[in-house]
Scaffold this motif. Structure first.
Motif, PDB file in Angstrom:
ATOM      1  N   ILE A  47       0.842  -1.206   0.000  1.00  0.00           N
ATOM      2  CA  ILE A  47       0.000   0.000   0.000  1.00  0.00           C
ATOM      3  C   ILE A  47       0.874   1.251   0.000  1.00  0.00           C
ATOM      4  O   ILE A  47       0.643   2.197  -0.771  1.00  0.00           O
ATOM      5  CB  ILE A  47      -0.951   0.005   1.218  1.00  0.00           C
ATOM      6  N   ASP A  50       2.920   1.753  -3.323  1.00  0.00           N
ATOM      7  CA  ASP A  50       2.081   2.138  -4.471  1.00  0.00           C
ATOM      8  C   ASP A  50       1.461   3.527  -4.323  1.00  0.00           C
ATOM      9  O   ASP A  50       0.870   4.049  -5.269  1.00  0.00           O
ATOM     10  CB  ASP A  50       0.943   1.117  -4.662  1.00  0.00           C
ATOM     11  N   ALA A  51       1.580   4.122  -3.143  1.00  0.00           N
ATOM     12  CA  ALA A  51       0.897   5.388  -2.867  1.00  0.00           C
ATOM     13  C   ALA A  51       1.593   6.578  -3.536  1.00  0.00           C
ATOM     14  O   ALA A  51       2.818   6.721  -3.424  1.00  0.00           O
ATOM     15  CB  ALA A  51       0.817   5.620  -1.362  1.00  0.00           C
ATOM     16  N   VAL A 208      -1.489   3.562   8.096  1.00  0.00           N
ATOM     17  CA  VAL A 208      -1.613   2.567   7.032  1.00  0.00           C
ATOM     18  C   VAL A 208      -1.775   1.217   7.714  1.00  0.00           C
ATOM     19  O   VAL A 208      -0.903   0.772   8.457  1.00  0.00           O
ATOM     20  CB  VAL A 208      -0.393   2.541   6.092  1.00  0.00           C
ATOM     21  N   GLY A 212      -6.073  -0.383   4.411  1.00  0.00           N
ATOM     22  CA  GLY A 212      -5.812   0.765   3.557  1.00  0.00           C
ATOM     23  C   GLY A 212      -5.240   1.950   4.300  1.00  0.00           C
ATOM     24  O   GLY A 212      -4.821   1.847   5.457  1.00  0.00           O
TER      25      GLY A 212
END
Length: 226
Positions: A47, A50-51, A208, A212
């Motif tokens: 997560i 990729d943010a 996080v 999510g």
């Protein structure tokens, strides 16, 4: 009873509540299924990686995860970020140094990996507090968190002291305040108001977890827009 005595008793009560909560959370983490822990480590790191708010950060700081402390793993993040914290035992001081590779890390007195104070060429490492450029993002550990940004640490006060000092430094230099983002296993999330708060506690901007990203502060809501 004087106001000072009341404040002292109130703080003592809060510290006691924190100790009780730490003990409970440690037991929950200890009984967490290793397979689930590994799955959540991978999900949380994916997560973050990729943010857009992670990818767009110019200067990042992250903790080096310690499996003995059952912290969310950061090994994948550290291949992208090589700026890590070094803790010192006295006076709740913590310093963050710049490193260039994982070989720069050595085990300290508590058997936790941290950067050596000098590099391979014998030069002093850059201390984040003395750097010329602002840090955009701090990736933080903790024992428990809630959706209002409260973070329960391990009782040393290292992170709260460092983060408070860095916020002051950023203000003095007219830098944009960094985002404080904590990584949390699902079992570390607690209901709001359960984590007691003292004047020295620093709130995180976002969390996080495996479910999510949870932006909390106005800065996080702005910078973490989909």
């Amino acid at each position: 009873m004087s106001n000072n005595n009341r404040e002292h008793e109130n703080l003592e009560f809060i510290f006691k509540q924190k100790r009780i909560l730490r003990s409970k959370v440690r037991q929950v983490l200890k009984s967490m299924d290793p397979t689930l822990r590994s799955q959540e480590d991978d999900i949380i790191q994916s997560i973050v990686l990729d943010a857009p708010w992670f990818k767009s950060s110019k200067r990042l700081c992250a903790y080096i995860s310690c499996s003995a402390l059952r912290e969310v793993d950061t090994s994948k993040l550290l291949s992208q970020i090589l700026r890590n914290p070094s803790t010192e035992d006295k006076n709740s001081n913590m310093r963050m140094f710049n490193i260039s590779r994982m070989d720069d890390l050595v085990a300290n007195s508590m058997n936790i990996l941290e950067p050596a104070s000098v590099d391979a060429d014998g030069n002093d490492r850059e201390d984040v507090m003395h750097a010329n450029d602002a840090v955009d993002l701090f990736i933080l550990p903790g024992l428990a968190f809630d959706r209002s940004g409260r973070r329960l640490g391990r009782g040393g006060g290292y992170y709260d002291t460092f983060l408070k000092n860095y916020k002051e430094l950023a203000k003095e230099r007219n830098w944009r305040q960094p985002l404080f983002v904590a990584l949390s296993y699902s079992v570390q999330m607690v209901d709001e108001e359960i984590i007691p708060l003292t004047p020295n506690d620093v709130l995180v901007d976002a969390l996080v977890s495996p479910s999510g990203v949870i932006p909390i502060s106005p800065a996080a809501l702005e910078r973490m827009k989909p």
